[in-house]
Design a protein around this motif. Structure first.
Motif, mmCIF file in Angstrom:
data_model
loop_
_atom_site.group_PDB
_atom_site.id
_atom_site.type_symbol
_atom_site.label_atom_id
_atom_site.label_comp_id
_atom_site.label_asym_id
_atom_site.label_seq_id
_atom_site.Cartn_x
_atom_site.Cartn_y
_atom_site.Cartn_z
ATOM 1 N N UNK A 63 0.832 -1.206 0.000
ATOM 2 C CA UNK A 63 0.000 0.000 0.000
ATOM 3 C C UNK A 63 0.867 1.257 0.000
ATOM 4 N N UNK A 64 0.296 2.372 -0.413
ATOM 5 C CA UNK A 64 1.047 3.630 -0.327
ATOM 6 C C UNK A 64 1.280 4.014 1.128
ATOM 7 N N UNK A 65 2.376 4.714 1.351
ATOM 8 C CA UNK A 65 2.666 5.134 2.723
ATOM 9 C C UNK A 65 1.758 6.289 3.118
ATOM 10 N N UNK A 66 1.620 6.485 4.381
ATOM 11 C CA UNK A 66 0.733 7.514 4.910
ATOM 12 C C UNK A 66 1.188 8.911 4.515
ATOM 13 N N UNK A 67 2.496 9.126 4.427
ATOM 14 C CA UNK A 67 3.015 10.465 4.173
ATOM 15 C C UNK A 67 3.428 10.692 2.719
ATOM 16 N N UNK A 68 3.106 9.766 1.835
ATOM 17 C CA UNK A 68 3.376 9.948 0.421
ATOM 18 C C UNK A 68 4.800 9.674 -0.004
ATOM 19 N N UNK A 69 5.601 9.068 0.863
ATOM 20 C CA UNK A 69 6.980 8.763 0.494
ATOM 21 C C UNK A 69 7.008 7.609 -0.501
ATOM 22 N N UNK A 70 6.182 6.614 -0.265
ATOM 23 C CA UNK A 70 6.081 5.468 -1.162
ATOM 24 C C UNK A 70 4.665 5.440 -1.723
#
Length: 121
Positions: free
Chosen positions: A34-41
């Motif tokens: 899943x995408x990371x919470x802070x948009x890093x991944x």
């Protein structure tokens, strides 16, 4: 060892869904992060089995070629009908968005040039 098949950064939801469906139909084992919470991944689609890597890469290449051709066909049809997306058409359809983007761009350029004007003799 898991292999990243597709990074999901800036991938439309419909394209990601179609890739998932394509892999499922062809019995290619995959898993997602899943995408990371802070948009890093942004997350990704991974292959767990190296034996299916070539098949998955080939399927993805065929899918992307088909998607590219259909997108170009839509653009060519829009051009033939005289309704291509231009800056002026976008300005007419979404003036607030365009003007606010231009203001942000001008502000950033101004901030970048500010040290030059403050430090010159």
């Amino acid at each position: 060892m898991p292999t990243l098949l597709m990074n999901l950064r800036q991938v439309p939801d419909d394209e990601a869904d179609e890739v998932r469906e394509l892999l499922t139909q062809n019995a290619v084992a995959f898993f997602e992060t899943p995408p990371s919470r802070f948009g890093i991944s942004a997350g990704g689609i991974w292959l767990g089995d190296d034996a299916q890597r070539e098949q998955a890469v080939q399927l993805l290449a065929q899918y992307q070629q088909q998607r590219r051709e259909s997108a170009r066909a839509v653009l060519d049809e829009a051009r033939r009908e005289g309704r291509p997306t231009t800056f002026w058409a976008l300005l007419r359809s979404e003036p607030l968005r365009v003007v606010s983007a231009l203001i942000v761009i001008a502000t950033l350029i101004g901030l970048c040039l500010l040290p030059y004007f403050l430090l010159r003799d």
